[in-house]
Scaffold this motif. Structure first.
Motif, PDB file in Angstrom:
ATOM      1  N   LEU A  13     -18.993 -25.534 -13.379  1.00  0.00           N
ATOM      2  CA  LEU A  13     -17.851 -24.484 -13.454  1.00  0.00           C
ATOM      3  C   LEU A  13     -16.900 -24.784 -14.752  1.00  0.00           C
ATOM      4  CD1 LEU A  13     -16.107 -22.704 -11.754  1.00  0.00           C
ATOM      5  CD2 LEU A  13     -14.804 -24.649 -10.543  1.00  0.00           C
ATOM      6  N   THR A  14     -16.676 -23.701 -15.345  1.00  0.00           N
ATOM      7  CA  THR A  14     -16.021 -23.701 -16.592  1.00  0.00           C
ATOM      8  C   THR A  14     -14.668 -23.028 -16.311  1.00  0.00           C
ATOM      9  OG1 THR A  14     -17.909 -24.124 -17.797  1.00  0.00           O
ATOM     10  CG2 THR A  14     -15.947 -23.124 -19.037  1.00  0.00           C
ATOM     11  N   SER A  15     -13.724 -23.528 -16.721  1.00  0.00           N
ATOM     12  CA  SER A  15     -12.424 -22.921 -16.535  1.00  0.00           C
ATOM     13  C   SER A  15     -11.645 -23.066 -18.027  1.00  0.00           C
ATOM     14  CB  SER A  15     -11.353 -23.546 -15.657  1.00  0.00           C
ATOM     15  OG  SER A  15     -11.281 -24.893 -15.861  1.00  0.00           O
ATOM     16  N   VAL A  16     -10.651 -21.819 -18.243  1.00  0.00           N
ATOM     17  CA  VAL A  16      -9.921 -21.954 -19.580  1.00  0.00           C
ATOM     18  C   VAL A  16      -8.538 -22.700 -19.318  1.00  0.00           C
ATOM     19  CG1 VAL A  16      -8.845 -20.387 -21.621  1.00  0.00           C
ATOM     20  CG2 VAL A  16     -11.348 -19.887 -20.326  1.00  0.00           C
ATOM     21  N   ILE A  17      -8.023 -23.541 -20.311  1.00  0.00           N
ATOM     22  CA  ILE A  17      -6.636 -24.089 -20.177  1.00  0.00           C
ATOM     23  C   ILE A  17      -5.916 -23.173 -21.232  1.00  0.00           C
ATOM     24  CG2 ILE A  17      -5.643 -26.338 -20.441  1.00  0.00           C
ATOM     25  CD1 ILE A  17      -8.259 -27.736 -19.983  1.00  0.00           C
ATOM     26  N   ASN A  18      -4.935 -22.618 -20.736  1.00  0.00           N
ATOM     27  CA  ASN A  18      -3.770 -22.193 -21.690  1.00  0.00           C
ATOM     28  C   ASN A  18      -2.470 -23.007 -21.886  1.00  0.00           C
ATOM     29  OD1 ASN A  18      -5.707 -20.086 -22.015  1.00  0.00           O
ATOM     30  ND2 ASN A  18      -5.092 -19.185 -19.813  1.00  0.00           N
ATOM     31  N   ASP A  19      -1.628 -22.623 -22.806  1.00  0.00           N
ATOM     32  CA  ASP A  19      -0.395 -23.433 -22.770  1.00  0.00           C
ATOM     33  C   ASP A  19       0.559 -22.461 -22.042  1.00  0.00           C
ATOM     34  OD1 ASP A  19      -0.022 -21.187 -24.405  1.00  0.00           O
ATOM     35  OD2 ASP A  19       0.295 -22.077 -26.398  1.00  0.00           O
ATOM     36  N   GLU A  20       1.987 -22.744 -22.220  1.00  0.00           N
ATOM     37  CA  GLU A  20       2.805 -22.061 -21.362  1.00  0.00           C
ATOM     38  C   GLU A  20       2.995 -20.660 -21.804  1.00  0.00           C
ATOM     39  OE1 GLU A  20       4.867 -24.106 -24.863  1.00  0.00           O
ATOM     40  OE2 GLU A  20       3.159 -24.427 -23.309  1.00  0.00           O
ATOM     41  N   ASN A  21       2.694 -19.967 -23.187  1.00  0.00           N
ATOM     42  CA  ASN A  21       2.680 -18.933 -23.566  1.00  0.00           C
ATOM     43  C   ASN A  21       1.501 -18.135 -23.148  1.00  0.00           C
ATOM     44  OD1 ASN A  21       5.260 -19.275 -24.525  1.00  0.00           O
ATOM     45  ND2 ASN A  21       4.159 -20.159 -26.439  1.00  0.00           N
ATOM     46  N   GLY A  22       0.361 -18.681 -22.540  1.00  0.00           N
ATOM     47  CA  GLY A  22      -0.835 -17.919 -22.266  1.00  0.00           C
ATOM     48  C   GLY A  22      -1.907 -18.039 -23.241  1.00  0.00           C
ATOM     49  N   SER A  23      -1.587 -18.914 -24.171  1.00  0.00           N
ATOM     50  CA  SER A  23      -2.555 -18.896 -25.326  1.00  0.00           C
ATOM     51  C   SER A  23      -3.817 -20.018 -25.032  1.00  0.00           C
ATOM     52  CB  SER A  23      -1.951 -19.443 -26.885  1.00  0.00           C
ATOM     53  OG  SER A  23      -1.108 -18.336 -27.236  1.00  0.00           O
ATOM     54  N   SER A  24      -4.982 -19.763 -25.281  1.00  0.00           N
ATOM     55  CA  SER A  24      -5.898 -20.678 -25.005  1.00  0.00           C
ATOM     56  C   SER A  24      -5.914 -21.842 -25.806  1.00  0.00           C
ATOM     57  CB  SER A  24      -7.411 -20.055 -25.119  1.00  0.00           C
ATOM     58  OG  SER A  24      -8.426 -21.031 -24.894  1.00  0.00           O
ATOM     59  N   LEU A  25      -6.083 -23.315 -25.281  1.00  0.00           N
ATOM     60  CA  LEU A  25      -6.052 -24.469 -25.618  1.00  0.00           C
ATOM     61  C   LEU A  25      -7.533 -25.046 -25.827  1.00  0.00           C
ATOM     62  CD1 LEU A  25      -2.727 -26.451 -24.023  1.00  0.00           C
ATOM     63  CD2 LEU A  25      -3.274 -25.265 -26.614  1.00  0.00           C
ATOM     64  N   GLY A  26      -8.270 -24.488 -24.811  1.00  0.00           N
ATOM     65  CA  GLY A  26      -9.681 -25.017 -24.792  1.00  0.00           C
ATOM     66  C   GLY A  26     -10.250 -24.807 -23.358  1.00  0.00           C
ATOM     67  N   THR A  27     -11.565 -25.284 -23.304  1.00  0.00           N
ATOM     68  CA  THR A  27     -12.093 -24.999 -22.060  1.00  0.00           C
ATOM     69  C   THR A  27     -12.370 -26.509 -21.273  1.00  0.00           C
ATOM     70  OG1 THR A  27     -14.260 -25.040 -22.913  1.00  0.00           O
ATOM     71  CG2 THR A  27     -13.115 -22.847 -22.590  1.00  0.00           C
ATOM     72  N   LEU A  28     -12.428 -26.341 -20.065  1.00  0.00           N
ATOM     73  CA  LEU A  28     -12.951 -27.600 -19.260  1.00  0.00           C
ATOM     74  C   LEU A  28     -14.115 -27.430 -18.151  1.00  0.00           C
ATOM     75  CD1 LEU A  28     -12.430 -30.541 -18.217  1.00  0.00           C
ATOM     76  CD2 LEU A  28     -10.612 -29.589 -16.524  1.00  0.00           C
ATOM     77  N   THR A  29     -14.916 -28.092 -18.571  1.00  0.00           N
ATOM     78  CA  THR A  29     -16.551 -27.749 -17.796  1.00  0.00           C
ATOM     79  C   THR A  29     -16.799 -28.967 -16.943  1.00  0.00           C
ATOM     80  OG1 THR A  29     -17.307 -26.487 -19.595  1.00  0.00           O
ATOM     81  CG2 THR A  29     -18.821 -27.056 -18.089  1.00  0.00           C
ATOM     82  N   ILE A  30     -16.947 -28.579 -15.922  1.00  0.00           N
ATOM     83  CA  ILE A  30     -17.285 -29.744 -14.645  1.00  0.00           C
ATOM     84  C   ILE A  30     -18.598 -29.556 -13.898  1.00  0.00           C
ATOM     85  CG2 ILE A  30     -16.461 -30.813 -12.496  1.00  0.00           C
ATOM     86  CD1 ILE A  30     -13.757 -30.265 -13.453  1.00  0.00           C
ATOM     87  N   ASP A  31     -19.770 -30.183 -13.999  1.00  0.00           N
ATOM     88  CA  ASP A  31     -20.786 -30.066 -13.135  1.00  0.00           C
ATOM     89  C   ASP A  31     -21.156 -31.482 -12.494  1.00  0.00           C
ATOM     90  OD1 ASP A  31     -22.057 -31.646 -15.161  1.00  0.00           O
ATOM     91  OD2 ASP A  31     -22.954 -30.315 -16.197  1.00  0.00           O
ATOM     92  N   GLU A  32     -22.357 -31.353 -11.918  1.00  0.00           N
ATOM     93  CA  GLU A  32     -22.680 -32.840 -11.156  1.00  0.00           C
ATOM     94  C   GLU A  32     -22.975 -33.957 -12.097  1.00  0.00           C
ATOM     95  OE1 GLU A  32     -26.345 -31.872  -9.143  1.00  0.00           O
ATOM     96  OE2 GLU A  32     -25.235 -30.305  -7.779  1.00  0.00           O
ATOM     97  N   LYS A  33     -23.003 -33.778 -13.266  1.00  0.00           N
ATOM     98  CA  LYS A  33     -23.323 -34.909 -14.318  1.00  0.00           C
ATOM     99  C   LYS A  33     -22.188 -35.086 -15.195  1.00  0.00           C
ATOM    100  CE  LYS A  33     -28.250 -34.107 -14.331  1.00  0.00           C
ATOM    101  NZ  LYS A  33     -29.525 -33.703 -15.275  1.00  0.00           N
ATOM    102  N   ALA A  34     -21.218 -34.412 -15.582  1.00  0.00           N
ATOM    103  CA  ALA A  34     -20.437 -34.738 -16.469  1.00  0.00           C
ATOM    104  C   ALA A  34     -19.112 -33.879 -16.338  1.00  0.00           C
ATOM    105  CB  ALA A  34     -20.881 -34.488 -17.834  1.00  0.00           C
ATOM    106  N   ILE A  35     -17.981 -34.167 -17.000  1.00  0.00           N
ATOM    107  CA  ILE A  35     -16.622 -33.603 -17.366  1.00  0.00           C
ATOM    108  C   ILE A  35     -16.570 -33.350 -18.649  1.00  0.00           C
ATOM    109  CG2 ILE A  35     -14.534 -33.418 -16.911  1.00  0.00           C
ATOM    110  CD1 ILE A  35     -14.804 -35.242 -14.562  1.00  0.00           C
TER     111      ILE A  35
END
Length: 322
Positions: free
Chosen positions: A261-283
């Motif tokens: 499962l991949t989600s986008v992390i945004n700052d308070e202004n809505g700009s993308s800071l990066g992505t966070l991917t979580i599966d059974e094996k890693a974060i």
């Protein structure tokens, strides 16, 4: 499984439970009289007799899944027109004027439909010799299918026959017997009865079907697949239908790989800071330097220390909550 199919009494017993007869030892006579008597006995033992079918018991181990089928009717019609061309073989029973079948079950069944006596060779054989005669004659006249041989082998082994006798009965090597037994042991009870002898279906195909037993319920799928076929469907086609249905079920039940499962992390202004991917094996945390070059540089310098700080925080919270 084989016992449920063949439904035969244990070796060394007649249908009434009496043990197999032991050939009586003839008293030796001197000179030419004894030789003449021995010769007459040998001729009688191998001569063809006319016996009433109801005097013959269908005991022993059977090597066919299907006995009462359309081929019996065809054989009966041939015997009606041309007579019985090939005798069956029987051995004396412990009961007077009764015999036990060695081979020729299909011919006996056909003659029972036609009526009249059956031509039979009467031989006094022990259980091992009878089994070898049965297996070799049937292999020559109508080769059993792979799965019928497998069931026959299992039945012989469970009845206590020695490996050498089993090999001689079917003309197989020790490895050949093992190949049949390995497959039949993997198949669930009841599956072979549903499919039938399946002539033309060999070890590899039966082995492939047996391998699916760890993934799906072969018997339930077979019942559903065969219910959709006409009653007169040949056994080999039944096998193909069952194998196809079981293979399809095994493929559909296979879970697709978890891509995470991949989600986008945004700052308070809505700009993308990066992505966070979580599966059974890693974060995995991914920051694109092109979008945030200064933050990316800072994170590169502080990533290890930040991860250690988070780990210490987790350990402290875990400890305080325990």
């Amino acid at each position: 499984m084989a016992r449920n199919i063949f439904n035969q009494p244990p070796r060394n017993e007649t249908e009434s439970g009496a043990p197999s007869p032991t050939p009586p030892k003839a008293a030796k006579l001197p000179g030419s009289v004894g030789g003449l008597r021995d010769s007459l006995r040998e001729i009688t033992a191998n001569s063809i007799r006319d016996i009433e079918p109801d005097q013959i018991d269908m005991d022993g181990l059977r090597d066919r899944l299907v006995l009462e089928d359309s081929s019996i009717d065809e054989l009966a019609e041939s015997i009606r027109k041309h007579g019985q061309q090939v005798p069956i073989m029987v051995r004396p029973s412990a009961q007077p004027d009764r015999y036990r079948i060695i081979y020729g079950r299909r011919r006996l069944a056909a003659i029972r439909k036609v009526g009249g006596t059956v031509k039979a060779i009467v031989r006094t054989l022990d259980d091992d010799a009878s089994l070898i005669a049965q297996g070799q004659e049937n292999n020559l006249r109508l080769d059993p299918s792979f799965i019928e041989k497998s069931l026959f082998i299992k039945e012989m082994q469970e009845s206590g026959y020695k490996p050498g006798v089993i090999q001689d009965a079917l003309g197989l090597t020790r490895q050949g017997v093992s190949n049949h037994r390995v497959v039949i042991e993997q198949l669930p009870d009841g599956l072979v009865q549903l499919i039938g002898p399946a002539h033309g279906i060999g070890r590899r195909q039966w082995g492939d079907l047996a391998a699916l037993s760890v993934k799906v319920d072969l018997v339930d799928i077979a019942k559903e697949a065969l219910a959709a076929l006409p009653d007169d469907t040949p056994s080999s086609e039944k096998f193909q239908a069952v194998y196809s249905a079981c293979s399809s079920k095994a493929r559909s039940d296979k879970k697709p790989p978890n891509r995470g499962l991949t989600s986008v992390i945004n700052d308070e202004n809505g700009s993308s800071l990066g992505t966070l991917t979580i599966d059974e094996k890693a974060i995995a945390l991914k920051v694109t330097k092109k979008d945030n070059p200064e933050f990316g540089q800072w994170l590169e310098e502080h990533a290890e220390a930040t991860l250690l700080q988070l780990f210490v925080q987790w350990r402290n919270e875990r400890g305080s909550g325990s």
